[in-house]
Design a protein around this motif. Structure first.
Motif, PDB file in Angstrom:
ATOM      1  N   ASN A  31       0.844  -1.189   0.000  1.00 45.76           N
ATOM      2  CA  ASN A  31       0.000   0.000   0.000  1.00 45.76           C
ATOM      3  C   ASN A  31       0.880   1.240   0.000  1.00 45.76           C
ATOM      4  OD1 ASN A  31      -2.901  -0.903   0.257  1.00 45.76           O
ATOM      5  ND2 ASN A  31      -2.032  -1.953   2.033  1.00 45.76           N
ATOM      6  N   PHE A  32       0.366   2.310  -0.581  1.00 43.49           N
ATOM      7  CA  PHE A  32       1.092   3.574  -0.609  1.00 43.49           C
ATOM      8  C   PHE A  32       0.785   4.390   0.648  1.00 43.49           C
ATOM      9  CE2 PHE A  32       1.538   8.062  -2.037  1.00 43.49           C
ATOM     10  CZ  PHE A  32       2.894   8.047  -2.315  1.00 43.49           C
ATOM     11  N   CYS A  33      -0.422   4.917   0.756  1.00 43.13           N
ATOM     12  CA  CYS A  33      -0.786   5.720   1.925  1.00 43.13           C
ATOM     13  C   CYS A  33      -2.299   5.864   1.970  1.00 43.13           C
ATOM     14  CB  CYS A  33      -0.117   7.097   1.841  1.00 43.13           C
ATOM     15  SG  CYS A  33      -0.586   8.237   3.168  1.00 43.13           S
ATOM     16  N   SER A  34      -2.879   5.625   3.139  1.00 37.71           N
ATOM     17  CA  SER A  34      -4.328   5.690   3.300  1.00 37.71           C
ATOM     18  C   SER A  34      -4.824   7.069   3.695  1.00 37.71           C
ATOM     19  CB  SER A  34      -4.780   4.660   4.353  1.00 37.71           C
ATOM     20  OG  SER A  34      -4.125   4.900   5.592  1.00 37.71           O
ATOM     21  N   GLY A  35      -3.911   8.065   3.743  1.00 33.88           N
ATOM     22  CA  GLY A  35      -4.318   9.426   4.087  1.00 33.88           C
ATOM     23  C   GLY A  35      -4.045   9.745   5.542  1.00 33.88           C
ATOM     24  N   CYS A  53      -4.076   4.372  -2.214  1.00 34.34           N
ATOM     25  CA  CYS A  53      -3.488   5.709  -2.345  1.00 34.34           C
ATOM     26  C   CYS A  53      -4.649   6.677  -2.204  1.00 34.34           C
ATOM     27  CB  CYS A  53      -2.780   5.847  -3.691  1.00 34.34           C
ATOM     28  SG  CYS A  53      -2.098   7.478  -4.032  1.00 34.34           S
ATOM     29  N   ALA A  54      -4.931   7.096  -0.969  1.00 31.25           N
ATOM     30  CA  ALA A  54      -6.191   7.790  -0.710  1.00 31.25           C
ATOM     31  C   ALA A  54      -5.987   9.063   0.100  1.00 31.25           C
ATOM     32  CB  ALA A  54      -7.144   6.861   0.041  1.00 31.25           C
ATOM     33  N   ALA A 110      -3.134  10.445  -1.726  1.00 30.84           N
ATOM     34  CA  ALA A 110      -3.307  10.763  -3.136  1.00 30.84           C
ATOM     35  C   ALA A 110      -2.710  12.129  -3.460  1.00 30.84           C
ATOM     36  CB  ALA A 110      -4.787  10.734  -3.506  1.00 30.84           C
ATOM     37  N   ILE A 111      -2.757  13.059  -2.506  1.00 28.40           N
ATOM     38  CA  ILE A 111      -2.151  14.374  -2.718  1.00 28.40           C
ATOM     39  C   ILE A 111      -0.635  14.261  -2.750  1.00 28.40           C
ATOM     40  CG2 ILE A 111      -1.903  16.704  -1.824  1.00 28.40           C
ATOM     41  CD1 ILE A 111      -4.666  16.204  -2.863  1.00 28.40           C
ATOM     42  N   VAL A 154      -6.630   4.792  -6.370  1.00 24.51           N
ATOM     43  CA  VAL A 154      -6.400   6.192  -6.039  1.00 24.51           C
ATOM     44  C   VAL A 154      -7.739   6.865  -5.774  1.00 24.51           C
ATOM     45  CG1 VAL A 154      -5.421   8.388  -6.813  1.00 24.51           C
ATOM     46  CG2 VAL A 154      -4.343   6.227  -7.498  1.00 24.51           C
ATOM     47  N   ALA A 155      -7.859   7.525  -4.624  1.00 26.51           N
ATOM     48  CA  ALA A 155      -9.135   8.162  -4.278  1.00 26.51           C
ATOM     49  C   ALA A 155      -8.887   9.477  -3.547  1.00 26.51           C
ATOM     50  CB  ALA A 155      -9.983   7.234  -3.420  1.00 26.51           C
ATOM     51  N   PHE A 156      -9.462  10.540  -4.075  1.00 26.53           N
ATOM     52  CA  PHE A 156      -9.468  11.828  -3.388  1.00 26.53           C
ATOM     53  C   PHE A 156     -10.785  11.892  -2.618  1.00 26.53           C
ATOM     54  CE2 PHE A 156      -6.770  12.094  -7.061  1.00 26.53           C
ATOM     55  CZ  PHE A 156      -5.674  12.814  -6.632  1.00 26.53           C
ATOM     56  N   LEU A 157     -10.801  11.210  -1.471  1.00 24.31           N
ATOM     57  CA  LEU A 157     -12.077  10.897  -0.827  1.00 24.31           C
ATOM     58  C   LEU A 157     -12.523  11.905   0.226  1.00 24.31           C
ATOM     59  CD1 LEU A 157     -10.566   9.840   1.839  1.00 24.31           C
ATOM     60  CD2 LEU A 157     -10.788   7.580   0.829  1.00 24.31           C
TER      61      LEU A 157
END
Length: 283
Positions: free
Chosen positions: A79-83, A130-131, A135-136, A152-155
């Protein structure tokens, strides 16, 4: 009021960062390429108040770090990053007053500013989630490599916030277009790896097994190039968003004239004359 926990973060005065030890993420340097690895895999590598501050300070310091030519940002364990961490950021934010909230949102924006201002090319290697703020981080990087299992989600809208977070409304339309950016920011839906590549968010897709290797390969290619000129290209890509065409042409004339005065430019010429490959030193 003090809204950031922990002691103030200090970076070496010399800004030679190869020996720097990350406190809230892994930081390694090899062959003038720095790798930042978000490493809280049990929660899909979320950000905290402290990691925001340390990342901001590190990217700021990298502007003067002669031993780092490129930067790779990635995450541990598929995983990249969950925010922002739900328990360590989102929860505390619900208890802050308006000055505290504004201090936090300005801090997060300062991280993006630091990433865009540092002269090194930043490559995000993105697998899995990547959320949100993650995502930023990817968006603020100069290039992005992903996998087919990336999401990828700009949630921000999903938690009752606007999509205009950390520069998203300025950056995302420039990468994927206004209509597509509006769709992602207004719905908060996930974008698959294939869709992200098709829309231009990812430069290319890699297999999960080769993702980091490919990112480091690209970083090494850039690190061996004329890094002063690379930094100038990045600066112009950033600054020309706010210029008209005539102003941009003049700015590029000045920037290119500066690059023509570098030793790397002369090295390239003499190497061409001698039918050799130039060895760039970034000066």
């Amino acid at each position: 009021m003090r809204y950031l926990p922990g002691e103030p973060h200090q970076l070496p005065i010399t800004c030679l960062l190869a020996a720097y030890k990350g406190r809230h993420f892994k930081f390694e340097v090899a062959d003038k390429c720095a790798t930042i690895t978000l490493n809280r895999p049990e929660r899909k590598n979320p950000l905290t108040f402290d990691s925001y501050v340390e990342l901001r300070d590190l990217f700021r310091a990298s502007a003067d770090a002669s031993d780092i030519h490129t930067i790779v940002v990635t995450g541990e364990a598929e995983n990249f990053c969950s925010g922002g961490d739900v328990h360590e950021i989102i929860g505390p934010l619900t208890k802050l007053d308006m000055p505290g909230l504004l201090a936090f949102t300005r801090l997060t924006g300062d991280l993006v500013k630091a990433m865009r201002a540092c002269p090194q090319s930043i490559i995000a290697a993105i697998d899995g989630v990547c959320a949100g703020a993650g995502a930023i981080l990817a968006l603020a990087s100069d290039m992005r490599l992903g996998t087919t299992r990336s999401k990828v989600a700009f949630l921000f809208i999903r938690v009752g916030l606007a999509g205009c977070d950390m520069g998203a409304c300025a950056l995302l339309p420039r990468v994927i277009g206004q209509g597509r950016a509006a769709e992602l920011l207004l719905t908060g839906r996930s974008m698959s790896g294939e869709e992200a590549e098709r829309w231009g968010f990812f430069n290319r897709l890699c297999s999960p097994e080769t993702l980091l290797t490919e990112a480091h390969k690209l970083a090494a290619e850039l690190a061996s190039g004329p890094t002063f000129a690379h930094g100038m290209t990045k600066k112009m890509l950033q600054q020309e968003w706010n210029m008209g065409v005539d102003q941009a042409i003049e700015a590029e004339a000045q920037a290119q004239a500066i690059c023509m005065a570098t030793n790397d430019f002369h090295r390239a010429y003499h190497a061409f004359v001698d039918k050799q490959k130039p060895a760039f030193n970034g000066d």
